[in-house]
Design an enzyme around this catalytic site. Structure first.
Site, PDB file in Angstrom:
ATOM      1  N   LYS A 212      -9.308   0.311   7.575  1.00  0.00           N
ATOM      2  CA  LYS A 212      -9.738  -1.086   7.682  1.00  0.00           C
ATOM      3  C   LYS A 212      -8.773  -1.764   8.644  1.00  0.00           C
ATOM      4  CE  LYS A 212     -12.447  -4.359   6.675  1.00  0.00           C
ATOM      5  NZ  LYS A 212     -13.839  -4.375   7.171  1.00  0.00           N
ATOM      6  N   ASP A 269      -9.581   4.959  -4.588  1.00  0.00           N
ATOM      7  CA  ASP A 269      -9.998   4.689  -5.964  1.00  0.00           C
ATOM      8  C   ASP A 269     -11.473   4.295  -5.985  1.00  0.00           C
ATOM      9  OD1 ASP A 269      -9.804   4.094  -8.740  1.00  0.00           O
ATOM     10  OD2 ASP A 269      -9.603   1.961  -8.239  1.00  0.00           O
TER      11      ASP A 269
END
Ligand code: NAD
Ligand code: IPM
Ligand code: MN
Length: 379
Positions: A212, A269
């Site tokens: 990102k 996650d």
């Protein structure tokens, strides 16, 4: 005959239910493959915390560290506010034993309905490789009011110790909170190395790195550069950076295109739950937290309080975590036999004998018994 001391933390909610079934498989495999297991069970989790007002006793981590491997069910309980048990038990284990990479495979299985469309003959086989000791999980942060937040935080995680000094002044003053994400080149580099090696073992041509850096260039630009450096020693595998938001989208739209996906801790996650969601569900998603010391094997899922005690938990993720553990211990044939037994059970069972999660009607203990029957060659 090799003998393995295995520490077991069944934990909370469905944790003990699924671990009970996982141990049935482990005990059935041991005599067949010529090893013994010495199981040491620990009562840690919410119940222990409520009773003793501490998550772990003094010396608890050191004691666990004498085992060859650790098998964990899940922790977390609605009677305890979110945080202490997850932080001081689960995450503490990952940090204390420097379990720097979390390997989370998700693939399609026979008779496991999937909610996404894949082309005829194509399969989903995604291996999420999650960096496991850095990023926002270092949990360096503070919250407060008055418009001025000043914190000196001890860094005691992953590879490093030291101090983070952070000061935040807001005008006009307002309540505020922050968490600092930290990456280091050895931390990212070793996770990347592991991901490239796994990609090579699987004969992948591509390795996706979920980033990102478009929005957060400091932390994830650093990630991209460090992963690109690791890529140089793995010329057979081409590195492809993908924005993690696009990855979430593509995994739903065209999951068959993805193999090994390397992720920073927090994205890993989330992406591993997504990968579980597009395959058989969390009840089939196993994981291995690997370090150079004690490694820990656990389902990706949590304690699922919504179904705890109903018999609806699918124990296959815990059973497949035993397979990852056996592989790590060097019992490769036993590990493969366990995967094959799960495959046989899923492909040969009538719908009613499948886990509830797979639209079946078999309670958790029945699923465990049927996998044992498959191990014994009786299915
Ligand atoms: P969860 O993974 O426990 O449950 C999410 C959903 O998946 C629920 O609907 C649940 O019923 C379902 N599910 C999960 N495992 C399943 C299984 N084996 N079979 C069938 N269905 C299954 O996530 P959550 O609800 O966000 O978290 C519950 C608690 O677990 C929280 O306290 C959380 O902090 C904790 N947690 C612990 C771990 C861990 O110990 N490794 C991992 C994730 C969450
Ligand atoms: C997991 C869990 C943990 C995490 C929680 C319970 C702290 O979601 O193992 O995936 O965030 O790593
Ligand atoms: Mn999770």
């Amino acid at each position: 005959m090799p003998s393995y001391e295995i520490a077991v933390i069944p934990g909370d909610g469905i944790g003990p239910e699924v671990i009970c079934e996982a141990l049935k498989s482990l005990n059935a495999l041991a005599p067949r493959f010529g090893f013994t297991v010495d199981l040491r069970s620990y009562p840690f989790g919410a119940e222990y915390y409520l009773k003793h007002k501490e998550v772990l006793p003094k010396g608890g981590l050191e004691d666990l560290g004498t085992a060859k491997a650790l098998l964990l069910g899940a922790v977390g309980d609605p009677r305890v506010p979110p945080g202490p048990v997850e932080q001081e038990l689960l995450l503490a284990l990952r940090f204390h034993f420097d379990q720097y990479v979390n390997i989370r495979p998700s693939r399609t299985w026979p008779n496991a309905p999937i909610p996404v469309a894949v082309p005829e003959g194509a399969e989903i086989d995604v291996l999420v490789v999650r960096e496991n000791t850095e990023d926002f999980y270092m949990n360096l942060g503070a919250s407060g009011d008055g418009g001025h937040l000043k914190a000196t935080l001890p860094v005691r995680r992953g590879l490093y110790s030291g101090e983070a000094k952070i000061e935040l002044s807001l005008d006009p003053p307002s309540e505020a909170a922050f968490t600092l994400g930290v990456l280091t080149s050895p931390g990212t580099g070793r996770a990347a190395e592991r991901a490239f090696s796994l990609a090579e073992e699987r004969g992948e041509r591509l390795l996706y790195s979920a980033t990102k850096s478009n929005a957060l260039p400091h932390i994830y630009g650093f990630w991209d550069r460090t992963v690109a450096e690791a890529a140089k020693s793995h010329p057979a595998v081409k590195l492809k950076n993908i924005n993690v938001d696009n990855l979430a989208y593509q995994l739903v739209r065209a999951p068959q295109h993805f193999g090994v996906v390397l992720c920073p801790n927090l994205f890993g996650d989330i992406i591993s739950d997504l990968a579980a969601g597009i395959t058989g569900g969390l009840g089939l998603a196993a994981s291995a937290n690997i370090g150079d010391g004690l490694s820990m094997f656990e389902p990706v899922h949590g304690s699922a309080p919504d179904i705890a005690g109903t018999g609806k938990a699918n124990p296959l993720a815990a059973i497949l975590s035993v397979s990852l553990m056996l592989d790590h211990l060097g019992e490769r044939e036993a590990a493969e036999a366990l995967n094959a037994a799960v495959e046989t059970y899923l492909s040969k069972s009538p719908r009613v004998s499948l886990p509830y999660e797979l639209d079946g009607g078999a309670p958790c203990p029945k699923v465990g018994d049927l996998v044992v029957r498959a191990i014994e060659g009786h299915l």
